[in-house]
Structures are given as C-alpha cells and as structure tokens.
Scaffold this motif. Structure first.
Motif, PDB file in Angstrom:
ATOM      1  N   VAL A 253     -12.987 -22.145 -57.196  1.00 27.93           N
ATOM      2  CA  VAL A 253     -11.929 -21.733 -56.275  1.00 27.93           C
ATOM      3  C   VAL A 253     -12.094 -20.253 -55.963  1.00 27.93           C
ATOM      4  O   VAL A 253     -12.179 -19.422 -56.876  1.00 27.93           O
ATOM      5  CB  VAL A 253     -10.530 -21.988 -56.878  1.00 27.93           C
ATOM      6  N   LYS A 254     -12.137 -19.919 -54.670  1.00 31.25           N
ATOM      7  CA  LYS A 254     -12.235 -18.526 -54.226  1.00 31.25           C
ATOM      8  C   LYS A 254     -11.055 -18.245 -53.308  1.00 31.25           C
ATOM      9  O   LYS A 254     -10.849 -18.958 -52.320  1.00 31.25           O
ATOM     10  CB  LYS A 254     -13.553 -18.286 -53.490  1.00 31.25           C
ATOM     11  N   LEU A 255     -10.269 -17.228 -53.640  1.00 32.07           N
ATOM     12  CA  LEU A 255      -9.094 -16.867 -52.854  1.00 32.07           C
ATOM     13  C   LEU A 255      -9.171 -15.404 -52.444  1.00 32.07           C
ATOM     14  O   LEU A 255      -9.680 -14.565 -53.197  1.00 32.07           O
ATOM     15  CB  LEU A 255      -7.805 -17.114 -53.642  1.00 32.07           C
ATOM     16  N   GLY A 256      -8.623 -15.105 -51.261  1.00 32.01           N
ATOM     17  CA  GLY A 256      -8.573 -13.725 -50.783  1.00 32.01           C
ATOM     18  C   GLY A 256      -7.229 -13.420 -50.149  1.00 32.01           C
ATOM     19  O   GLY A 256      -6.626 -14.288 -49.511  1.00 32.01           O
ATOM     20  N   VAL A 257      -6.737 -12.183 -50.327  1.00 29.26           N
ATOM     21  CA  VAL A 257      -5.436 -11.778 -49.791  1.00 29.26           C
ATOM     22  C   VAL A 257      -5.582 -10.545 -48.906  1.00 29.26           C
ATOM     23  O   VAL A 257      -6.573  -9.815 -48.975  1.00 29.26           O
ATOM     24  CB  VAL A 257      -4.434 -11.462 -50.931  1.00 29.26           C
ATOM     25  N   ASN A 258      -4.535 -10.313 -48.079  1.00 28.77           N
ATOM     26  CA  ASN A 258      -4.486  -9.096 -47.272  1.00 28.77           C
ATOM     27  C   ASN A 258      -3.719  -8.006 -48.015  1.00 28.77           C
ATOM     28  O   ASN A 258      -3.392  -8.152 -49.199  1.00 28.77           O
ATOM     29  CB  ASN A 258      -3.878  -9.394 -45.896  1.00 28.77           C
ATOM     30  N   GLU A 259      -3.373  -6.938 -47.316  1.00 32.12           N
ATOM     31  CA  GLU A 259      -2.692  -5.806 -47.948  1.00 32.12           C
ATOM     32  C   GLU A 259      -1.319  -6.171 -48.497  1.00 32.12           C
ATOM     33  O   GLU A 259      -0.815  -5.523 -49.428  1.00 32.12           O
ATOM     34  CB  GLU A 259      -2.559  -4.647 -46.949  1.00 32.12           C
ATOM     35  N   GLU A 260      -0.694  -7.190 -47.937  1.00 28.59           N
ATOM     36  CA  GLU A 260       0.649  -7.585 -48.363  1.00 28.59           C
ATOM     37  C   GLU A 260       0.627  -8.573 -49.529  1.00 28.59           C
ATOM     38  O   GLU A 260       1.674  -8.959 -50.040  1.00 28.59           O
ATOM     39  CB  GLU A 260       1.399  -8.218 -47.191  1.00 28.59           C
ATOM     40  N   GLY A 261      -0.545  -9.006 -49.929  1.00 27.24           N
ATOM     41  CA  GLY A 261      -0.636 -10.005 -50.990  1.00 27.24           C
ATOM     42  C   GLY A 261      -0.562 -11.421 -50.478  1.00 27.24           C
ATOM     43  O   GLY A 261      -0.422 -12.364 -51.268  1.00 27.24           O
ATOM     44  N   LYS A 262      -0.685 -11.609 -49.181  1.00 28.60           N
ATOM     45  CA  LYS A 262      -0.663 -12.959 -48.621  1.00 28.60           C
ATOM     46  C   LYS A 262      -2.074 -13.547 -48.602  1.00 28.60           C
ATOM     47  O   LYS A 262      -3.032 -12.870 -48.222  1.00 28.60           O
ATOM     48  CB  LYS A 262      -0.086 -12.949 -47.203  1.00 28.60           C
ATOM     49  N   LEU A 263      -2.166 -14.789 -48.986  1.00 29.10           N
ATOM     50  CA  LEU A 263      -3.446 -15.487 -48.960  1.00 29.10           C
ATOM     51  C   LEU A 263      -3.888 -15.680 -47.518  1.00 29.10           C
ATOM     52  O   LEU A 263      -3.134 -16.218 -46.690  1.00 29.10           O
ATOM     53  CB  LEU A 263      -3.332 -16.834 -49.659  1.00 29.10           C
ATOM     54  N   ILE A 264      -5.117 -15.272 -47.225  1.00 27.64           N
ATOM     55  CA  ILE A 264      -5.622 -15.461 -45.865  1.00 27.64           C
ATOM     56  C   ILE A 264      -6.914 -16.273 -45.844  1.00 27.64           C
ATOM     57  O   ILE A 264      -7.329 -16.739 -44.782  1.00 27.64           O
ATOM     58  CB  ILE A 264      -5.838 -14.115 -45.141  1.00 27.64           C
ATOM     59  N   ALA A 265      -7.535 -16.430 -47.013  1.00 29.38           N
ATOM     60  CA  ALA A 265      -8.789 -17.185 -47.051  1.00 29.38           C
ATOM     61  C   ALA A 265      -8.913 -17.923 -48.375  1.00 29.38           C
ATOM     62  O   ALA A 265      -8.585 -17.382 -49.436  1.00 29.38           O
ATOM     63  CB  ALA A 265      -9.986 -16.259 -46.848  1.00 29.38           C
ATOM     64  N   GLY A 266      -9.384 -19.166 -48.306  1.00 27.53           N
ATOM     65  CA  GLY A 266      -9.612 -19.960 -49.509  1.00 27.53           C
ATOM     66  C   GLY A 266     -10.860 -20.803 -49.360  1.00 27.53           C
ATOM     67  O   GLY A 266     -11.037 -21.471 -48.334  1.00 27.53           O
ATOM     68  N   GLN A 267     -11.732 -20.721 -50.356  1.00 27.90           N
ATOM     69  CA  GLN A 267     -12.932 -21.562 -50.359  1.00 27.90           C
ATOM     70  C   GLN A 267     -12.935 -22.397 -51.633  1.00 27.90           C
ATOM     71  O   GLN A 267     -12.698 -21.887 -52.729  1.00 27.90           O
ATOM     72  CB  GLN A 267     -14.201 -20.718 -50.299  1.00 27.90           C
ATOM     73  N   TYR A 268     -13.224 -23.697 -51.480  1.00 33.86           N
ATOM     74  CA  TYR A 268     -13.131 -24.633 -52.596  1.00 33.86           C
ATOM     75  C   TYR A 268     -14.397 -25.490 -52.627  1.00 33.86           C
ATOM     76  O   TYR A 268     -14.794 -26.058 -51.604  1.00 33.86           O
ATOM     77  CB  TYR A 268     -11.912 -25.548 -52.439  1.00 33.86           C
ATOM     78  N   THR A 269     -15.013 -25.565 -53.792  1.00 34.99           N
ATOM     79  CA  THR A 269     -16.156 -26.449 -53.988  1.00 34.99           C
ATOM     80  C   THR A 269     -15.838 -27.369 -55.157  1.00 34.99           C
ATOM     81  O   THR A 269     -15.631 -26.906 -56.280  1.00 34.99           O
ATOM     82  CB  THR A 269     -17.435 -25.652 -54.283  1.00 34.99           C
ATOM     83  N   PHE A 270     -15.770 -28.652 -54.873  1.00 31.93           N
ATOM     84  CA  PHE A 270     -15.443 -29.652 -55.891  1.00 31.93           C
ATOM     85  C   PHE A 270     -16.651 -30.572 -56.110  1.00 31.93           C
ATOM     86  O   PHE A 270     -17.194 -31.132 -55.151  1.00 31.93           O
ATOM     87  CB  PHE A 270     -14.249 -30.513 -55.467  1.00 31.93           C
ATOM     88  N   LEU A 271     -17.060 -30.701 -57.355  1.00 33.58           N
ATOM     89  CA  LEU A 271     -18.053 -31.699 -57.739  1.00 33.58           C
ATOM     90  C   LEU A 271     -17.327 -32.737 -58.582  1.00 33.58           C
ATOM     91  O   LEU A 271     -16.891 -32.445 -59.701  1.00 33.58           O
ATOM     92  CB  LEU A 271     -19.192 -31.071 -58.550  1.00 33.58           C
ATOM     93  N   ILE A 272     -17.178 -33.934 -58.044  1.00 36.24           N
ATOM     94  CA  ILE A 272     -16.409 -34.983 -58.716  1.00 36.24           C
ATOM     95  C   ILE A 272     -17.378 -36.033 -59.235  1.00 36.24           C
ATOM     96  O   ILE A 272     -18.142 -36.621 -58.469  1.00 36.24           O
ATOM     97  CB  ILE A 272     -15.378 -35.580 -57.745  1.00 36.24           C
TER      98      ILE A 272
END
Length: 472
Positions: A301-320
């Motif tokens: 799980v990769k998450l990124g936020v802006n200056e306000e702490g709001k999530l603006i980007a998410g990358q997810y790689t699942f191996l099931i």
C-alpha cells in the motif's frame, strides 16, 4: 408488541437448534447411514507438482467389497465457479499435495480406504512454485500450461497465459502519476498473510444418488446449494430441474463449504456404480489436506497526502494466493481491487490485483471474502501514516473519510442509496472506546503534541486499561 408487531431487537431469542446441539442429539450428514449405501474414499497425490505417468489400480481391485475405481480419465474436463481450470480428479498432472487422483467405491468405508491406499501412482516430478513471490517471477515454472484455453464462467476474470496469473484486475482513477509527484508526504507499507484452513468442527461430506428417471439427489454439507446445481448442469449436462440438493445441519463452514468439490466426486462415484447411493466423507486430515482452504494475501500500500493532510494518491498491489486452482480466489481478487481504498476518499488511484497460482491447496472464500486482510493492510497503513504526519489517527481518518458526492475507485458516484455515514460511524466508535480518555497514555498510540498542520494541547485524561497488553 409495538404497532401490532412483535419486538425482536433487544430481546433474547432461543435458537431453534439450541436444544439439539447442547444435548449432543443433532445429526450431521456424517452421522447418517442408510441401508444399501456405498462409501467412497479418495487416493490423493503425494507430490505437489508432477505429471501422472501411470495409475495402477490392480492391487486395489483385490480388496473385498470394492465396486468401482474412478480416475481422471473418466472425466478429464476442468470445472470451476469463475474460471474452469480444475479437473475434479487430477488428469495428466497434479498441482498440489493431497489432490484427488482416484476414487474408490466399496461396501464399507474401511474397504474403500484400504483400496485407495493400494493404488500406485507413478509421477514425473516438476519444479514446485512455493510462494507468491516465486509465482510472480517471469521465469517461474508455469502451473497451468493451458491457461489461455480455459472457459470463463463469468466475464470479469482475466487470466494471463504463459504466467501463473489466473486473473489480473486493474483499477485506474484520476492521474495517479501526477498526483504522486505532487504529494507532500508519502508512505509505503507491505503486509503478508499465509494460507490457512477454515477448520470447521464438522468435516465435509456429500452423498449422491442418481435415480432411474435421471434425477440426481444430493445431500451435502454445503453453503452453496444453487452453485451445486449450476456446476452439475454446466459441466455434467444435467438439467437444473433434475438436480435436487438437500442441505442438512452444518457444523461450521465460514465460507469453506461454499466451494463445490465433493459433490462432483460423489456424482462420478455414483455414476460408476449405476447411480446407487454413495457417500463421500472426509476425515479431519483429509479435510485439511485435500479440501479448499483460506487464501494467502500479500499487499503493498502506497499513500500520499497534500499540505493539508488529505489523501490525494493511493497505489495498491495485491497478490492473492489461489493455490493450485482459482476457485473463489478469482472473485476475491476482483473484490479486493474494487474496495482497495477502504472507507477513504482518494481522487487518484492505481491498483493491480493479481490472482496467483502456486502448488499449494487451492483456496476459496472465508469470512469477509478477502476484506479482513484488505482492511488490515489499509488501516495499519493509515495508523503508521498518521504517526508519520504527527496527526491523531482518528482525526486523520475523519479528514479523509469518504462522503456523499465522492466516487469509489471504480468511479461510481456515492449518494444516499449506496453509502452510509462513515465519519459518523468513526465518531461514534471514538466515543464508545473512550478515545480521548486513553489515547495520550497508551504507549502503542504515541500521538505527539504537535499535529500535522496545527497545534493541539493534549491533557492527561486517564490511564491505559491494565488489561491491554502493551505488545498486543
């Protein structure tokens, strides 16, 4: 009574099966024996990945009481609920230790078991794929060489021929690359969950009888009676109306008895003895070794936020991890992708969810259809990110909770009909667990005095409950 209706919520109601279960008088399918019933046992693979060179049944036939022996050549066609990739009895090769290679039908269970143990199978060993990481490598041994030829039972399954990817589900929303480059802070976290077993107290059982009029009478410890009808119709060409399925009392299931494995085996066994009533009942070891288990799950799980702490980007790689066959793992792969962001609004999403073959027992559904693992990965990352950002983890969640007007990873717009109030649920949970009382003195929370983007003044409002293990 309220407005003429009985009040049920908030009152104690006795379960209809409580007395039978508490006194030990309840009868499960495994307890039931009928006059003239024959019994089936399976011979299983002693190799995880191998070609079947020969199956010698000569010694098995010498056991008294043996009525029939069925091998994969009897029905060499793959079946499955989502992708038809699994022969009921291994044909040409085996793909996991414990896979059914032959069925013996006899007058008594001990005779069938004795005969099954006398079947001699000659194998040509193949390289074993023993982990998700290995399965994902470009040079990994290919477990299903005919992957591109399998029939899709539903449209939204996407196998990748020449690989161990039974299905690859992609989610793309917004402009992830640009958003990620503009993030003020980011985090990357990886989690791994092993295969496990449902371990229901009642092991799996099935009986099948084929009547002269063509009706197939099935009794099964199953959660999926209509899937049984569908499988027997689609792959064995039996009219749906002629498949009659009875489900007796279940002694636990948890999703594991949703898979259809024993019923086709019992049907083939009954067919081999002229349609007579045949019972296939797993002992505990067989149930854990041969029957479907619980998926493995690797999540990055990769998450990124802006200056306000709001999530603006998410990358997810699942191996099931599906194990040897896709079964319900292909559906879980899709479910994980669709819900990859959890209860949070992220405008830019990139998700790759892979259903992977390995040479382990094949997997099926289990309480939550992959969501417990998915939720742990998301929420644990949110906790770690909040700490990194110097934010209260609940305030961080409230800031990013999905709301009316937002869209899901698949870009469905949310309205009053398809979403609840996530923020309100979080706030209520915060009150119920007395978050403000305990958070400052609990060492595993460790909320700093400075929060992300603003000052806060925390006061000591209590101490940690002594019953909570610090390392828990």
């Amino acid at each position: 009574m309220q407005n003429g209706f009985p009040k049920i919520v908030g009152t104690a109601e006795q379960r209809i099966d409580a007395v039978e279960k508490s006194t030990g008088n309840v009868k499960y399918l495994g307890d039931k024996l009928l006059k003239g019933m024959l019994h089936a046992k399976i011979a299983t693979s002693t190799e995880a990945h191998a070609r079947i060179k020969s199956v010698d049944t000569s010694e098995a036939w010498k056991v008294p009481g043996v009525r029939a022996i069925v091998t994969g050549e009897t029905f060499p066609f793959p079946i499955g609920p989502i992708l038809a990739d699994r022969p009921p009895i291994a044909f040409e090769k085996v793909r996991y230790y414990g896979e059914p290679v032959a069925i013996v039908v006899a007058d008594y269970p001990y005779q069938a078991k004795q005969a099954a143990n006398k079947i001699v199978i000659e194998y040509e060993k193949l390289p074993v794929v023993n982990s998700l990481e290995q399965a994902f490598q470009s040079d990994a041994p290919v477990i299903h060489e005919q992957l591109g030829q399998y029939t899709k039972i539903i449209d939204n399954v996407y196998p990748v021929p020449g690989t161990n990817i039974a299905s690859h589900i992609k989610i793309r929303k917004g402009e992830f690359g640009q958003a990620w480059a503009s993030c003020k802070d980011t985090i990357t976290a990886t989690y791994s969950f092993n295969l496990s077993d449902h371990a229901a107290m009642e092991t799996r059982s099935a009986t099948v009888e084929i009547n002269p009029d063509g009706r197939v009478i099935v009794h099964s410890t199953s959660q999926s009676p209509f899937t049984i009808k569908k499988i027997l119709n689609q792959f064995f060409n039996i009219e749906v109306g002629k498949v009659v399925v009875h489900i007796p009392m279940l002694g636990g299931a948890f999703g594991g008895k949703g898979a259809v494995q024993l019923e086709p085996l019992a049907y083939l066994a009954s067919s081999a003895v002229g349609g007579k009533l045949v019972k296939l009942h797993y002992e505990c070891e067989e149930d854990m070794m041969t029957a479907p288990c619980h998926i493995g799950f690797n999540a990055t799980v990769k998450l990124g936020v802006n200056e306000e702490g709001k999530l603006i980007a998410g990358q997810y790689t699942f191996l099931i991890e599906a194990g040897a066959y896709s079964d319900q793992a292909a559906g879980i792969t899709r479910a994980a992708a669709i819900d990859c962001t959890g209860p949070y609004h992220i405008p830019n999403v990139w998700c790759d969810s892979y259903c992977m073959y390995t040479n382990h027992p094949y997997a099926t559904s289990f309480r939550g259809y992959g969501h417990p693992e998915l939720t742990f990965a998301i929420e644990r990352t949110m906790d770690q990110f909040a700490k990194q950002l110097n934010m209260d983890p609940i305030e961080f969640r409230l800031l990013n909770a999905i709301k009316l007007g937002h869209s899901t990873p698949t870009q469905s717009v949310l309205n009053e009909n398809n979403i609840g109030d996530a923020a309100k649920c979080m706030t209520r949970a915060k009150e119920l667990i007395e978050w403000n009382r305990y958070k400052n003195n609990c060492p595993w929370i460790q909320i700093p005095e400075r929060t992300y983007g603003r000052q806060t003044n925390h006061r000591n409002r209590g101490s940690c409950p002594k019953t909570i293990n610090r390392n828990g």
